[in-house]
Design a protein around this motif. Structure first.
Motif, PDB file in Angstrom:
ATOM      1  N   ILE A  41       5.686  14.778  -5.088  1.00 61.01           N
ATOM      2  CA  ILE A  41       5.921  13.468  -5.798  1.00 61.01           C
ATOM      3  C   ILE A  41       4.919  12.607  -5.587  1.00 61.01           C
ATOM      4  O   ILE A  41       4.285  11.727  -6.087  1.00 61.01           O
ATOM      5  N   GLU A  42       4.411  12.461  -4.052  1.00 58.65           N
ATOM      6  CA  GLU A  42       3.501  11.510  -3.449  1.00 58.65           C
ATOM      7  C   GLU A  42       2.129  11.601  -3.962  1.00 58.65           C
ATOM      8  O   GLU A  42       1.373  10.829  -4.282  1.00 58.65           O
ATOM      9  N   VAL A  43       1.529  13.144  -4.320  1.00 64.29           N
ATOM     10  CA  VAL A  43       0.401  13.175  -4.687  1.00 64.29           C
ATOM     11  C   VAL A  43       0.349  12.740  -6.120  1.00 64.29           C
ATOM     12  O   VAL A  43      -0.593  11.958  -6.611  1.00 64.29           O
ATOM     13  N   SER A  44       1.243  13.093  -6.819  1.00 63.66           N
ATOM     14  CA  SER A  44       1.354  12.776  -8.427  1.00 63.66           C
ATOM     15  C   SER A  44       1.497  11.069  -8.263  1.00 63.66           C
ATOM     16  O   SER A  44       0.881  10.427  -9.201  1.00 63.66           O
ATOM     17  N   GLU A  45       2.193  10.410  -7.479  1.00 57.20           N
ATOM     18  CA  GLU A  45       2.309   8.874  -7.729  1.00 57.20           C
ATOM     19  C   GLU A  45       1.048   8.278  -6.986  1.00 57.20           C
ATOM     20  O   GLU A  45       0.609   7.140  -7.741  1.00 57.20           O
ATOM     21  N   VAL A  46       0.223   8.780  -6.130  1.00 57.58           N
ATOM     22  CA  VAL A  46      -1.109   8.334  -5.777  1.00 57.58           C
ATOM     23  C   VAL A  46      -2.044   8.291  -6.622  1.00 57.58           C
ATOM     24  O   VAL A  46      -2.869   7.439  -6.993  1.00 57.58           O
ATOM     25  N   THR A  47      -1.848   9.461  -7.344  1.00 54.62           N
ATOM     26  CA  THR A  47      -2.917   9.743  -8.742  1.00 54.62           C
ATOM     27  C   THR A  47      -2.390   8.809  -9.661  1.00 54.62           C
ATOM     28  O   THR A  47      -3.409   8.150 -10.234  1.00 54.62           O
ATOM     29  N   ALA A  48      -1.348   8.514  -9.961  1.00 56.47           N
ATOM     30  CA  ALA A  48      -1.189   7.619 -11.239  1.00 56.47           C
ATOM     31  C   ALA A  48      -1.457   6.261 -10.765  1.00 56.47           C
ATOM     32  O   ALA A  48      -2.039   5.616 -11.577  1.00 56.47           O
ATOM     33  N   ASN A  49      -1.231   5.913  -9.603  1.00 62.10           N
ATOM     34  CA  ASN A  49      -1.777   4.583  -9.224  1.00 62.10           C
ATOM     35  C   ASN A  49      -2.996   4.299  -9.389  1.00 62.10           C
ATOM     36  O   ASN A  49      -3.598   3.417  -9.804  1.00 62.10           O
ATOM     37  N   THR A  75       0.712  -3.070 -18.529  1.00 59.82           N
ATOM     38  CA  THR A  75       1.409  -3.754 -17.368  1.00 59.82           C
ATOM     39  C   THR A  75       2.759  -3.205 -17.047  1.00 59.82           C
ATOM     40  O   THR A  75       3.225  -3.299 -15.916  1.00 59.82           O
ATOM     41  N   ARG A  76       3.578  -2.570 -18.107  1.00 59.91           N
ATOM     42  CA  ARG A  76       4.986  -2.374 -18.029  1.00 59.91           C
ATOM     43  C   ARG A  76       5.026  -1.124 -17.351  1.00 59.91           C
ATOM     44  O   ARG A  76       5.712  -1.108 -16.176  1.00 59.91           O
ATOM     45  N   HIS A  77       4.290  -0.177 -17.401  1.00 60.70           N
ATOM     46  CA  HIS A  77       4.299   1.029 -16.674  1.00 60.70           C
ATOM     47  C   HIS A  77       3.786   1.153 -15.290  1.00 60.70           C
ATOM     48  O   HIS A  77       4.302   1.445 -14.265  1.00 60.70           O
ATOM     49  N   ASN A  78       2.591   0.115 -15.320  1.00 56.41           N
ATOM     50  CA  ASN A  78       2.076   0.028 -14.022  1.00 56.41           C
ATOM     51  C   ASN A  78       3.027  -0.626 -12.911  1.00 56.41           C
ATOM     52  O   ASN A  78       3.364  -0.352 -11.892  1.00 56.41           O
ATOM     53  N   HIS A  79       3.912  -1.603 -13.669  1.00 58.33           N
ATOM     54  CA  HIS A  79       5.051  -2.249 -12.806  1.00 58.33           C
ATOM     55  C   HIS A  79       5.875  -1.506 -12.408  1.00 58.33           C
ATOM     56  O   HIS A  79       6.445  -1.346 -11.085  1.00 58.33           O
ATOM     57  N   ILE A  80       6.329  -0.569 -12.890  1.00 61.95           N
ATOM     58  CA  ILE A  80       7.410   0.476 -12.609  1.00 61.95           C
ATOM     59  C   ILE A  80       6.859   1.309 -11.633  1.00 61.95           C
ATOM     60  O   ILE A  80       7.419   1.561 -10.686  1.00 61.95           O
ATOM     61  N   GLU A  81       5.796   1.848 -11.669  1.00 65.46           N
ATOM     62  CA  GLU A  81       5.021   2.696 -10.903  1.00 65.46           C
ATOM     63  C   GLU A  81       5.169   2.140  -9.407  1.00 65.46           C
ATOM     64  O   GLU A  81       5.170   2.709  -8.155  1.00 65.46           O
ATOM     65  N   ASN A  82       4.692   0.693  -9.180  1.00 62.80           N
ATOM     66  CA  ASN A  82       4.365   0.075  -7.891  1.00 62.80           C
ATOM     67  C   ASN A  82       6.044  -0.498  -7.477  1.00 62.80           C
ATOM     68  O   ASN A  82       5.846  -0.987  -6.242  1.00 62.80           O
ATOM     69  N   THR A  83       6.932  -0.212  -7.784  1.00 69.08           N
ATOM     70  CA  THR A  83       8.233  -0.659  -7.479  1.00 69.08           C
ATOM     71  C   THR A  83       9.224   0.392  -7.310  1.00 69.08           C
ATOM     72  O   THR A  83      10.478   0.179  -7.043  1.00 69.08           O
ATOM     73  N   HIS A  84       8.882   1.685  -7.099  1.00 66.79           N
ATOM     74  CA  HIS A  84       9.605   2.724  -6.514  1.00 66.79           C
ATOM     75  C   HIS A  84      10.077   2.396  -5.255  1.00 66.79           C
ATOM     76  O   HIS A  84       9.611   1.926  -4.390  1.00 66.79           O
ATOM     77  N   THR A  85      11.576   2.989  -5.159  1.00 63.15           N
ATOM     78  CA  THR A  85      12.045   2.349  -3.974  1.00 63.15           C
ATOM     79  C   THR A  85      11.735   3.512  -2.795  1.00 63.15           C
ATOM     80  O   THR A  85      11.935   3.085  -1.659  1.00 63.15           O
ATOM     81  N   LEU A  86      10.888   4.409  -3.062  1.00 66.88           N
ATOM     82  CA  LEU A  86      10.373   5.303  -2.219  1.00 66.88           C
ATOM     83  C   LEU A  86       9.431   4.661  -1.230  1.00 66.88           C
ATOM     84  O   LEU A  86       9.293   5.117  -0.136  1.00 66.88           O
ATOM     85  N   HIS A  87       8.700   3.457  -1.682  1.00 71.90           N
ATOM     86  CA  HIS A  87       7.848   2.931  -1.098  1.00 71.90           C
ATOM     87  C   HIS A  87       8.295   1.246  -0.270  1.00 71.90           C
ATOM     88  O   HIS A  87       7.387   0.841   0.025  1.00 71.90           O
ATOM     89  N   THR A  88       9.406   1.490  -0.076  1.00 75.08           N
ATOM     90  CA  THR A  88       9.798   0.373   0.703  1.00 75.08           C
ATOM     91  C   THR A  88       9.565   0.448   2.177  1.00 75.08           C
ATOM     92  O   THR A  88       9.376   1.902   2.665  1.00 75.08           O
ATOM     93  N   PRO A  89       9.459  -0.579   2.989  1.00 71.92           N
ATOM     94  CA  PRO A  89       9.044  -0.303   4.335  1.00 71.92           C
ATOM     95  C   PRO A  89      10.137   0.674   5.007  1.00 71.92           C
ATOM     96  O   PRO A  89       9.890   1.412   5.903  1.00 71.92           O
ATOM     97  N   SER A  91      11.833   3.088   3.876  1.00 74.43           N
ATOM     98  CA  SER A  91      11.635   4.463   3.451  1.00 74.43           C
ATOM     99  C   SER A  91      10.287   5.151   4.232  1.00 74.43           C
ATOM    100  O   SER A  91      10.465   6.440   4.655  1.00 74.43           O
ATOM    101  N   MET A  92       9.230   4.258   4.143  1.00 76.62           N
ATOM    102  CA  MET A  92       8.017   4.631   4.819  1.00 76.62           C
ATOM    103  C   MET A  92       8.222   4.937   6.228  1.00 76.62           C
ATOM    104  O   MET A  92       7.570   6.049   6.723  1.00 76.62           O
ATOM    105  N   GLN A  93       9.004   4.075   6.911  1.00 77.91           N
ATOM    106  CA  GLN A  93       9.136   4.287   8.466  1.00 77.91           C
ATOM    107  C   GLN A  93       9.885   5.711   8.798  1.00 77.91           C
ATOM    108  O   GLN A  93       9.360   6.499   9.377  1.00 77.91           O
TER     109      GLN A  93
END
Length: 152
Positions: A41-49, A75-89, A91-93
């Motif tokens: 998932i993360e590889v896909s997400e970082v590539t998409a970003n 901008t719509r899809h980009n916003h969705i990509e950048n607001t995933h709950t997986l990347h909250t502080p 979750s990252m911790q």
């Protein structure tokens, strides 16, 4: 576009790499350790970003020229990509604190290498398509092949 033309395009040589994504990721993630699935998932997400950041300017210009919203590339899809709950502080911790065995680590590294190689091939497939098709007739080859079939 007619449904038959869409199917013909989806199964054309122009989308060969695109179609290979599911089998590649399934091979690595089916029945795999949850860490491996998270890595996929993360590889896909970082590539998409990276992709969306790189194409955002062109997408916005094209939207302005055509007066058409490109939901996936705009901008719509980009916003969705950048607001995933997986990347909250929080979750990252939690992810930072996960202990991973050496076996899972090696599997993850292999997946990362294969996935980034795949995404490189995918972007190259996009580039070839862009260079060989026009915006005005993006599926011209689909229609050409159909004409040649009807003349048989």
């Amino acid at each position: 576009m007619r449904f038959s033309d869409a199917v013909r395009f989806l199964w054309s040589e122009d989308t060969k790499v695109s179609r290979s994504m599911f089998p590649i990721f399934e091979r690595y993630t089916r029945g795999a350790d949850p860490i491996i699935r998270l890595v996929a998932i993360e590889v896909s997400e970082v590539t998409a970003n990276v992709f969306f950041r790189s194409t955002m300017s062109a997408a916005l210009q094209l939207q302005q020229i055509t007066q058409t919203e490109f939901r996936y590339f705009g901008t719509r899809h980009n916003h969705i990509e950048n607001t995933h709950t997986l990347h909250t502080p929080a979750s990252m911790q939690i992810m930072k604190e996960i202990e991973v065995s050496e076996e899972v680590r090696q599997q993850a590294l292999e997946l990362i290498d294969v996935a980034f190689e795949y995404f490189t091939d995918l972007v190259n497939e996009f580039l070839v398509y862009i260079k060989t098709h026009s915006y005005q007739e993006p599926f011209a080859k689909v229609y050409e092949s159909e004409r040649s079939l009807t003349s048989v």
